[in-house]
Design a protein around this motif. Structure first.
Motif, PDB file in Angstrom:
ATOM      1  N   GLN A   1       0.661   4.577   8.574  1.00  0.00           N
ATOM      2  CA  GLN A   1      -0.645   4.049   8.975  1.00  0.00           C
ATOM      3  C   GLN A   1      -1.620   4.023   7.796  1.00  0.00           C
ATOM      4  OE1 GLN A   1      -1.704   2.869  12.134  1.00  0.00           O
ATOM      5  NE2 GLN A   1      -3.441   2.256  10.889  1.00  0.00           N
ATOM      6  N   GLN A   2      -1.663   5.112   7.049  1.00  0.00           N
ATOM      7  CA  GLN A   2      -2.615   5.175   5.931  1.00  0.00           C
ATOM      8  C   GLN A   2      -2.230   4.205   4.800  1.00  0.00           C
ATOM      9  OE1 GLN A   2      -3.059   8.580   3.126  1.00  0.00           O
ATOM     10  NE2 GLN A   2      -4.964   8.956   4.215  1.00  0.00           N
TER      11      GLN A   2
ATOM     12  N   GLY B   1       0.843  -1.193   0.000  1.00  0.00           N
ATOM     13  CA  GLY B   1       0.000   0.000   0.000  1.00  0.00           C
ATOM     14  C   GLY B   1       0.870   1.231   0.000  1.00  0.00           C
TER      15      GLY B   1
ATOM     16  N   ILE C   1      -0.926   1.266   5.271  1.00  0.00           N
ATOM     17  CA  ILE C   1      -1.438  -0.039   5.712  1.00  0.00           C
ATOM     18  C   ILE C   1      -2.935  -0.134   5.422  1.00  0.00           C
ATOM     19  CG2 ILE C   1      -1.914  -1.466   7.751  1.00  0.00           C
ATOM     20  CD1 ILE C   1       0.675  -0.293   9.005  1.00  0.00           C
ATOM     21  N   ASP C   2      -3.660   0.878   5.858  1.00  0.00           N
ATOM     22  CA  ASP C   2      -5.122   0.848   5.710  1.00  0.00           C
ATOM     23  C   ASP C   2      -5.545   0.825   4.244  1.00  0.00           C
ATOM     24  OD1 ASP C   2      -5.280   0.907   8.448  1.00  0.00           O
ATOM     25  OD2 ASP C   2      -5.619   3.063   8.566  1.00  0.00           O
ATOM     26  N   GLY C   3      -4.787   1.542   3.419  1.00  0.00           N
ATOM     27  CA  GLY C   3      -5.137   1.589   1.994  1.00  0.00           C
ATOM     28  C   GLY C   3      -4.990   0.234   1.327  1.00  0.00           C
ATOM     29  N   ALA C   4      -3.933  -0.492   1.684  1.00  0.00           N
ATOM     30  CA  ALA C   4      -3.734  -1.809   1.072  1.00  0.00           C
ATOM     31  C   ALA C   4      -4.838  -2.771   1.497  1.00  0.00           C
ATOM     32  CB  ALA C   4      -2.366  -2.374   1.465  1.00  0.00           C
ATOM     33  N   ILE C   5      -5.230  -2.687   2.763  1.00  0.00           N
ATOM     34  CA  ILE C   5      -6.297  -3.581   3.234  1.00  0.00           C
ATOM     35  C   ILE C   5      -7.626  -3.231   2.554  1.00  0.00           C
ATOM     36  CG2 ILE C   5      -7.635  -4.283   5.271  1.00  0.00           C
ATOM     37  CD1 ILE C   5      -5.055  -3.774   6.929  1.00  0.00           C
ATOM     38  N   ALA C   6      -7.913  -1.934   2.454  1.00  0.00           N
ATOM     39  CA  ALA C   6      -9.164  -1.514   1.797  1.00  0.00           C
ATOM     40  C   ALA C   6      -9.181  -1.967   0.340  1.00  0.00           C
ATOM     41  CB  ALA C   6      -9.309   0.014   1.891  1.00  0.00           C
ATOM     42  N   ARG C   7      -8.053  -1.862  -0.314  1.00  0.00           N
ATOM     43  CA  ARG C   7      -7.984  -2.290  -1.717  1.00  0.00           C
ATOM     44  C   ARG C   7      -8.217  -3.788  -1.854  1.00  0.00           C
ATOM     45  NH1 ARG C   7      -8.563  -3.565  -5.804  1.00  0.00           N
ATOM     46  NH2 ARG C   7      -7.743  -2.996  -7.841  1.00  0.00           N
TER      47      ARG C   7
END
Lengths: 77, 77, 77, 77, 77, 77, 77, 77, 77, 77, 77, 77
Positions: I21-22, I14, I24-30
C-alpha cells in the motif's frame, strides 16, 4: 487474525497416449506417490505430439498445490 | 553447429458433437489427410455452440506443427 | 455423435489510409477473393504507421476462419 | 483514402544447434526460399530441447509477414 | 445496415467428480434450466481439488453467452 | 476514510451489420434500457461473422460497469 | 553491420465524444504537436465513460513510437 | 519503515542490423547518454524487418528503469 | 461531437520497506511533485526484494495517467 | 461419479478512500448483503483515481464466486 | 493406451555478463549438474541490470523440464 | 565476461485471515525457514475464500527467487 498455512505449487506435465483427461489424472497420481497434503491443481497448457496421423502423447502441464507442514523443508517439494 | 529443420504451424479448429477430446483428435486427423510430417499440437482455445440446453458442437482451436522438408514450398501448408 | 467440420484460421493484416473499420473490411474482402466458405474473423491487433502528424496506414491483424471441405488440402489455405 | 495492401502472417519455428539468433535467421531464410515480399517478423516463443546437459536445439517460433500481391491466392502462403 | 441482437455472457463454474468434460456439460445444463436462448460457451479455466491422491472435483470456468430478447431486463441473467 | 460505492460489471456482446463502432454503441444502449447508473465500458473482444465475402455481423464483447445503489440486489444486474 | 536508430514509445490516451476512430486520431494529432519523427502507433486499450445511456467519451490508449535523433535527450519525449 | 526511491520506466526500441543482442545493447547505451541512474531493463517484444530474404533490422522493445532523484522532475525522463 | 482531452501515462515504480500500500502511495506522491492534473493509476506489477528472511522493499509498478493541457509538450511528462 | 455444484462468478469493483485492502473487503461485504453461499474471490485489477496529489479512490475489480442452489435462477446473481 | 512419463518443470534464472544467449546456456548447464533426464526448456522472461551505462547482467528466466523416473520423489527436483 | 549466479524460483501461496499484505509476508517468512539466499519475490495471483460474508483467508501466490550456491542441488529447493 493470524497467518495461515503456506502452500507450494509444483509444475508437472502428465502424458497419456489415450486422452487429455488421463494425462491430467496421471500427473496427479504421480505427485501423490511422494507428496503429502495435495490440495488443488490448475491446468496451464494442453499440447502433445503427433505420430502416424494421430496424437500419440497428450501432454498437460499442471500446477499442483499442496500444504507445507510447519516442520517441512519447502525446498523439498 | 548448424541450422536445423524449419517447422510450420497451421491453426485449425476441430469440432465434435461428442467431446472436447474428439474435437482435438478430429482436427489432427484432418490435418494428417494432406500434411506430411506432423509433429506436435498446442490447444489454443476451447469453446462451442449450445442448442437445446446442451453443447451441440465442441470446438477446439489447435496450432498444429509439422516439419517442412527442404524442397517444399512453405507457402503450401 | 460424430466429428464435425474442420476450420482453418489464416492470419491476415488489412491496411487502410482511412480507418480501422476499412482495414478490417479490406482484409476480409481480400480473403474472399480466393478462399471459399469464410466463416468468422477475430481482431488480434490494431496498429498503424504515422506520417506527417497523422496515421497514414491503419493496420489490423485478423484471424480469419473458414470451413475446410472434405476433399481439400488444408495445406492450401 | 483507400484500402491498402493485405499482408499474410505465417507461423514458422526455426531451429539451430548453435543459438537463438541463428534459429531466428534460419526460419526467415527458409521462408524466403518460397515466399516473395517478406516484410517483417515477430518472435512469439523461444524454447528448445536439451540433451547431454546442454541445449541441442534452440527453437524460435516466429510470425512472418509478407505482402500479398493482388493476383495471388492468399490460401497459398 | 442495423444494430443486431445483444448477447450476455455469464461466468459459471461447473464441477464433476468424473471428468473435465462432464464439468463443462454440467455447467451448461445448469444454465439451461433458467436461461433461454443459450448460444455459445468459452472455456476460461480448468482446475480442481485433490483428495486421497486423486482429483475429487474437476472445476471448469465457462463464459456462457445467450441472446437477450428485446423485452428482457439484461440485469436479469 | 471510508468504503465507497460498489460497481458491478456485466459482460455483453453487441452486434451490428454496419461497423465495430455501432456494435459498441448498440450494446451500451441495450444495457441502458434496464440498468441505471451505467458508468464505463471496456472493449474485451472484437470479432464477427462473414457471409458472402464480407462481414455480416461485427460482434464486440464489452464489460459494462455501473454503480450499485445501497438498496439494490447485486444479484440483479 | 551496425546499431540502428533508437525509438521511444510514449503512452497516450485519446478521447472523443464521437467514435473510437476519432479518439485514435486525436491522440496522434496531439502527439504530433510537440514530437518530431512520429513513426507508428499500437492500440493497447479501448474503453470509455457512459452518461445518459450512451458513451459520452471513447478513450483509446495508444503506444506511439518515434525516432530519437542522436542529439536528443531521450528523457525528453 | 519508510518510503523508498521512486523509479521511472521508459519504453525504448533498439535496432540493429546484426543481432537481437546488439539491439538490446544499443537501446541501453542510447538511454545512458541522457539518463542517469539506469537500473534495470525488461525485454517486452522482439521483432524486425525483412529485406532481401533476411532480417535487415532486429528491433527489441525494452522497458528501461532508472531511479528518480528527489530534486528531479519525473516528467523529465 | 468533438475530440476531448489527451492523457499521458507514465510508468513509475514506487518502493516501501513497509507495505505494498505504501509503495503505491509513494509513487503517486512522487509523481504529484512535478506533474499537474494527475487523474488515475493502474497497478501493473507487485514484486520486491528479500533480505534477512523478510521483504525489505515492496516494489509496485504503476501506470499513472494525467491530462495534458493544450499548451504543453507531451514529450515533457 | 457425479456432477457437482455449479458456481456463478460476478464481477464487482469495490472502492475505498483508504486502501486496496479495504476496497477488496468492501466489495465482498456488499456482495454478501444479497448473495448467499459466497465461496471465493479473485483479484482481477487494481487501479484508482487521483485527486490533490494522492489516490482518492482505490478501486479493485474482483470476481466473486458463489454456489448456485438447485432451485435458484442462475440468471439471478 | 496407457499413462506415459511424468515431467517436472523447475524455474531457474540464468545470468551472464556477456549475452542473453549465455544466460540461457548457463542456467541449463547449472540444472544439468544435479538433475538427470533434462528434456526441454522454455524462455519465460528476459531482463537484466544496468551499471555504468551498459547491461552488467543479462537475466533469463527459464522453465526447464525433465522426466521423473518412477522411483524418484517428485518433491525432489 | 562470465556466467553469473543461477537463481531458482519456487511458487508458494501464503494465506492470512487478516490481509493481503500479511499473506505475502507469511509466505516469505515460511520460505526463509528452510531456504538460504532468498533474493526477490513476484506476486502472481491474489485470491481468497469467503465465509460468513467476509474474506476468511486471503491467498497470495508468489514466485520467490533465491541464489543457488555452486555446491547445491538445484533439485533441492
Amino acid at each position: 487474525m493470524a497467518i495461515g498455512s503456506t502452500y507450494k505449487v509444483v509444475e508437472l506435465v502428465g502424458s497419456s497416449s489415450e486422452s487429455v483427461q488421463q494425462a491430467i489424472d496421471g500427473a496427479i497420481a504421480r505427485a501423490a506417490q511422494t507428496i503429502r497434503n495435495l490440495d488443488w491443481f490448475e491446468v496451464r497448457e494442453i499440447r502433445g505430439t503427433i505420430d502416424g496421423g494421430a496424437a500419440n502423447w497428450y501432454q498437460v502441464k499442471l500446477g499442483i498445490g499442496f500444504r507445507v507442514d510447519s516442520g517441512e523443508d519447502v525446498s523439498q517439494d
